[in-house]
Motif scaffolding. Structure first.
Motif, PDB file in Angstrom:
ATOM      1  N   LYS A  42       2.817  12.774   6.099  1.00  0.00           N
ATOM      2  CA  LYS A  42       2.098  11.921   7.077  1.00  0.00           C
ATOM      3  C   LYS A  42       2.046  12.502   8.442  1.00  0.00           C
ATOM      4  O   LYS A  42       1.205  12.505   9.235  1.00  0.00           O
ATOM      5  CB  LYS A  42       2.804  10.452   6.932  1.00  0.00           C
ATOM      6  CG  LYS A  42       2.100   9.474   7.793  1.00  0.00           C
ATOM      7  CD  LYS A  42       0.643   9.139   7.538  1.00  0.00           C
ATOM      8  CE  LYS A  42       0.285   8.098   8.408  1.00  0.00           C
ATOM      9  NZ  LYS A  42      -1.183   7.593   8.083  1.00  0.00           N
ATOM     10  N   ARG A  91       0.740  -1.260   0.107  1.00  0.00           N
ATOM     11  CA  ARG A  91       0.156  -0.061  -0.022  1.00  0.00           C
ATOM     12  C   ARG A  91       0.847   1.257   0.059  1.00  0.00           C
ATOM     13  O   ARG A  91       0.616   2.256  -0.830  1.00  0.00           O
ATOM     14  CB  ARG A  91      -0.924   0.038   1.445  1.00  0.00           C
ATOM     15  CG  ARG A  91      -1.963  -1.163   1.192  1.00  0.00           C
ATOM     16  CD  ARG A  91      -3.189  -0.832   2.043  1.00  0.00           C
ATOM     17  NE  ARG A  91      -2.770  -0.591   3.456  1.00  0.00           N
ATOM     18  CZ  ARG A  91      -2.808  -1.271   4.425  1.00  0.00           C
ATOM     19  NH1 ARG A  91      -2.893  -2.671   4.094  1.00  0.00           N
ATOM     20  NH2 ARG A  91      -2.316  -0.858   5.661  1.00  0.00           N
ATOM     21  N   ALA A  93      -3.558  11.220   6.888  1.00  0.00           N
ATOM     22  CA  ALA A  93      -4.070  10.511   5.746  1.00  0.00           C
ATOM     23  C   ALA A  93      -4.517  11.825   4.851  1.00  0.00           C
ATOM     24  O   ALA A  93      -5.528  12.452   5.316  1.00  0.00           O
ATOM     25  CB  ALA A  93      -5.114   9.633   6.291  1.00  0.00           C
ATOM     26  N   ARG A 123       1.187   9.296  -5.684  1.00  0.00           N
ATOM     27  CA  ARG A 123       1.257  10.923  -5.294  1.00  0.00           C
ATOM     28  C   ARG A 123       2.744  11.273  -6.133  1.00  0.00           C
ATOM     29  O   ARG A 123       2.329  12.567  -6.663  1.00  0.00           O
ATOM     30  CB  ARG A 123       1.856  10.924  -3.785  1.00  0.00           C
ATOM     31  CG  ARG A 123       2.065  12.437  -3.740  1.00  0.00           C
ATOM     32  CD  ARG A 123       2.651  12.511  -2.198  1.00  0.00           C
ATOM     33  NE  ARG A 123       1.313  12.473  -1.003  1.00  0.00           N
ATOM     34  CZ  ARG A 123       1.523  11.387  -0.214  1.00  0.00           C
ATOM     35  NH1 ARG A 123       2.375  10.444  -0.045  1.00  0.00           N
ATOM     36  NH2 ARG A 123       0.267  11.419   0.721  1.00  0.00           N
ATOM     37  N   ILE A 175       0.890   4.290  -2.613  1.00  0.00           N
ATOM     38  CA  ILE A 175       0.758   5.684  -2.145  1.00  0.00           C
ATOM     39  C   ILE A 175       1.802   6.585  -2.779  1.00  0.00           C
ATOM     40  O   ILE A 175       1.609   7.591  -3.108  1.00  0.00           O
ATOM     41  CB  ILE A 175       0.476   5.873  -0.588  1.00  0.00           C
ATOM     42  CG1 ILE A 175      -0.865   4.984  -0.337  1.00  0.00           C
ATOM     43  CG2 ILE A 175       0.426   7.188  -0.482  1.00  0.00           C
ATOM     44  CD1 ILE A 175      -0.826   5.020   1.222  1.00  0.00           C
ATOM     45  N   PHE A 187      -4.674  10.562  -1.341  1.00  0.00           N
ATOM     46  CA  PHE A 187      -3.832   9.381  -1.996  1.00  0.00           C
ATOM     47  C   PHE A 187      -4.123   7.978  -0.931  1.00  0.00           C
ATOM     48  O   PHE A 187      -3.950   6.982  -1.350  1.00  0.00           O
ATOM     49  CB  PHE A 187      -2.576   9.732  -2.388  1.00  0.00           C
ATOM     50  CG  PHE A 187      -2.508  10.675  -3.357  1.00  0.00           C
ATOM     51  CD1 PHE A 187      -2.701  10.446  -4.547  1.00  0.00           C
ATOM     52  CD2 PHE A 187      -1.866  11.994  -2.673  1.00  0.00           C
ATOM     53  CE1 PHE A 187      -2.653  11.390  -5.522  1.00  0.00           C
ATOM     54  CE2 PHE A 187      -1.965  13.094  -3.861  1.00  0.00           C
ATOM     55  CZ  PHE A 187      -2.337  12.793  -5.105  1.00  0.00           C
ATOM     56  N   GLU A 188      -3.692   8.350   0.197  1.00  0.00           N
ATOM     57  CA  GLU A 188      -3.799   7.306   1.262  1.00  0.00           C
ATOM     58  C   GLU A 188      -5.232   6.425   1.644  1.00  0.00           C
ATOM     59  O   GLU A 188      -5.291   5.487   1.618  1.00  0.00           O
ATOM     60  CB  GLU A 188      -3.389   7.949   2.745  1.00  0.00           C
ATOM     61  CG  GLU A 188      -3.203   6.646   3.586  1.00  0.00           C
ATOM     62  CD  GLU A 188      -2.646   7.061   5.158  1.00  0.00           C
ATOM     63  OE1 GLU A 188      -2.753   6.575   6.121  1.00  0.00           O
ATOM     64  OE2 GLU A 188      -1.652   8.217   5.012  1.00  0.00           O
ATOM     65  N   HIS A 214       7.036  12.009   2.014  1.00  0.00           N
ATOM     66  CA  HIS A 214       5.949  11.283   2.395  1.00  0.00           C
ATOM     67  C   HIS A 214       5.983  11.243   3.836  1.00  0.00           C
ATOM     68  O   HIS A 214       4.667  11.327   4.360  1.00  0.00           O
ATOM     69  CB  HIS A 214       6.092   9.884   1.738  1.00  0.00           C
ATOM     70  CG  HIS A 214       5.048   9.076   2.346  1.00  0.00           C
ATOM     71  ND1 HIS A 214       3.786   8.694   1.755  1.00  0.00           N
ATOM     72  CD2 HIS A 214       5.080   8.085   3.321  1.00  0.00           C
ATOM     73  CE1 HIS A 214       3.129   7.996   2.502  1.00  0.00           C
ATOM     74  NE2 HIS A 214       3.700   7.361   3.500  1.00  0.00           N
ATOM     75  N   THR A 254      -7.411   6.387  -0.649  1.00  0.00           N
ATOM     76  CA  THR A 254      -7.664   5.676  -1.736  1.00  0.00           C
ATOM     77  C   THR A 254      -7.187   4.133  -1.742  1.00  0.00           C
ATOM     78  O   THR A 254      -7.748   3.215  -2.099  1.00  0.00           O
ATOM     79  CB  THR A 254      -6.958   6.165  -3.219  1.00  0.00           C
ATOM     80  OG1 THR A 254      -7.402   7.577  -3.140  1.00  0.00           O
ATOM     81  CG2 THR A 254      -7.239   5.423  -4.218  1.00  0.00           C
ATOM     82  N   TYR A 255      -6.007   4.083  -1.098  1.00  0.00           N
ATOM     83  CA  TYR A 255      -5.290   2.640  -0.900  1.00  0.00           C
ATOM     84  C   TYR A 255      -5.583   1.873   0.572  1.00  0.00           C
ATOM     85  O   TYR A 255      -5.267   0.991   0.512  1.00  0.00           O
ATOM     86  CB  TYR A 255      -3.695   2.791  -0.947  1.00  0.00           C
ATOM     87  CG  TYR A 255      -3.459   2.984  -2.481  1.00  0.00           C
ATOM     88  CD1 TYR A 255      -3.470   3.871  -3.235  1.00  0.00           C
ATOM     89  CD2 TYR A 255      -2.936   1.538  -3.097  1.00  0.00           C
ATOM     90  CE1 TYR A 255      -3.003   3.994  -4.656  1.00  0.00           C
ATOM     91  CE2 TYR A 255      -2.661   1.453  -4.567  1.00  0.00           C
ATOM     92  CZ  TYR A 255      -2.406   2.960  -5.265  1.00  0.00           C
ATOM     93  OH  TYR A 255      -2.155   2.917  -6.511  1.00  0.00           O
ATOM     94  N   GLN A 256      -6.372   2.740   1.129  1.00  0.00           N
ATOM     95  CA  GLN A 256      -6.505   1.991   2.581  1.00  0.00           C
ATOM     96  C   GLN A 256      -8.090   2.331   3.140  1.00  0.00           C
ATOM     97  O   GLN A 256      -8.342   3.564   3.071  1.00  0.00           O
ATOM     98  CB  GLN A 256      -5.330   2.734   3.694  1.00  0.00           C
ATOM     99  CG  GLN A 256      -5.606   2.172   5.031  1.00  0.00           C
ATOM    100  CD  GLN A 256      -4.461   3.031   5.979  1.00  0.00           C
ATOM    101  OE1 GLN A 256      -3.662   3.870   5.500  1.00  0.00           O
ATOM    102  NE2 GLN A 256      -4.451   2.460   7.258  1.00  0.00           N
TER     103      GLN A 256
END
Length: 379
Positions: free
Chosen positions: A322, A284, A327, A292, A288, A330-331, A318, A333-335
């Motif tokens: 963070k 993941r 979050a 990004r 991300i 982009f995060e 990144h 979207t993947y989590q």
């Protein structure tokens, strides 16, 4: 006052063109006009609204200003005689966010190609200096963890794996950079926490290199990658099941898409299912990162040596996003759910240089698998 002076200077220049017909037939491209166009572009890109700023540099205006301040105070970035800090940082972030070409930045910022290139490399060096500050310190999973993905892996620090970034090497080096898919790429080792923060990143190895070889190099470098005593990382079957690195069972179902509606029937299969669910965090975070920063999705015109540094810089930024923002889109979207946050604790670190399977570590993996199987839900 800046825009007032620009407006007065532009009005004066227009009056001169009206009074002098010969001057009016010449293109109006003076330093004042170029400066006005540049400031107008930066105003639209990073100063007008958070939506515009996030679309162009992956940060809102507040975060962008904080990042510039951090580069000045901790990264040692200084303005030049003609280029301000915000313009240099915008040039770098625009390049890695959209894989922007040099000629496009020349048209937008009204700068020479050399000035654009110098700004990018100045910011890149400043970001690399933030490595020790922004790379996350490893924290083991506590005994009282309730995270469904990580509660079975006590003292685990996170996951590690390799990914490939496309490059454009010289003609004589292409055979070394050609990976198993026939593409020219660079092998990148990434280590992350359950909270989707990078712990370590090693880039620069050719795409033909095996993941295990890259990890051995990381363990033997001068500033080597270390594993805290009594802890370990989750990694796939491409690595050896050795002290500090816990791998799945070979010959058993592993990937989540292989299970379908058929539940695990043995302790080894149940262990592999939980291992895959937890280790997926490294997949993941790579997703991300590449979503990004567009420069990591396609080959750029930078030399492989510079691409290796850009990859590390993307990991550092990144972690900064963070830490400061949490979050983002982009995060999300993947989590689908936020991982559990564990408080920091001090751990003693030791060097782990052995990458060969050992019976003690195999027995330790068997104990974890049996414990998982006996304490599984709906037994």
């Amino acid at each position: 006052m800046i825009y007032v002076n620009l407006g007065m200077g532009l009005a004066e220049l227009i009056e001169k063109r009206k009074s002098n017909p010969r001057l009016g037939r010449q293109p109006m491209d003076t330093d004042l006009v170029r400066h006005y166009d540049r400031q107008r572009h930066l105003e639209l890109a990073i100063r007008r609204s958070d939506t515009y700023a996030y679309d162009r540099v992956r940060m809102n205006r507040t975060l962008f200003n904080s990042f510039c301040h951090l580069l000045i105070t901790e990264g040692g970035l200084k303005r030049t005689r003609n280029v301000d800090i915000d313009e240099m940082v915008y040039t770098f972030l625009r390049t890695i966010s959209h894989n922007e070409k040099n000629r496009t930045l020349i048209l937008n910022l009204r700068r020479s190609g050399e000035t654009i290139s110098r700004s990018i490399h100045r910011v890149l060096r400043a970001v690399i200096r933030l490595n020790d500050m922004l790379m996350k310190k490893p924290v083991p999973i506590p005994e009282n963890s309730t995270d469904s993905r990580w509660k079975y892996f006590k003292s685990c620090l996170g996951a590690l794996d390799g990914t490939h970034v496309r490059v454009r090497p010289l003609k004589e080096d292409r055979s070394r950079y050609r990976d198993r898919e026939g593409k020219l790429s660079m092998n990148v080792l990434g280590v992350c926490t359950p909270n989707l923060e990078f712990i370590y990143c090693l880039s620069g190895w050719e795409g033909s290199s095996h993941d295990g070889r890259v990890l051995r190099d990381a363990l033997t470098r001068q500033n080597c990658f270390t594993v805290p005593q009594g802890c370990y990382y989750l990694c796939d079957a491409g690595y050896a099941n050795s002290p500090g690195f816990l791998t799945p069972y070979r010959g058993q179902r592993y990937h989540l898409k292989e299970w379908g509606v058929n539940p695990p029937e043995t302790a080894e299969e149940f262990y592999n299912m939980k291992h895959s669910s937890a280790r997926n965090v490294i997949e993941r975070i790579f997703g991300i990162l590449k979503m990004r920063w567009a420069i990591l999705r396609d080959s750029s015109w930078f030399a492989p040596r510079e691409v290796a540094r850009i990859v590390v810089a993307c990991c550092i930024i990144h972690n900064f996003i963070k830490r400061e923002q949490g979050a983002d889109q982009f995060e999300r979207t993947y989590q689908d759910e936020e991982p559990e946050h564990h408080p920091s604790t001090e751990v003693e670190t030791i060097d782990t240089c052995s990458m060969h399977p050992c019976p003690e570590w195999t027995q330790y993996r068997n104990q974890i698998a049996i414990s998982m199987w006996e304490n599984r839900p709906n037994r």
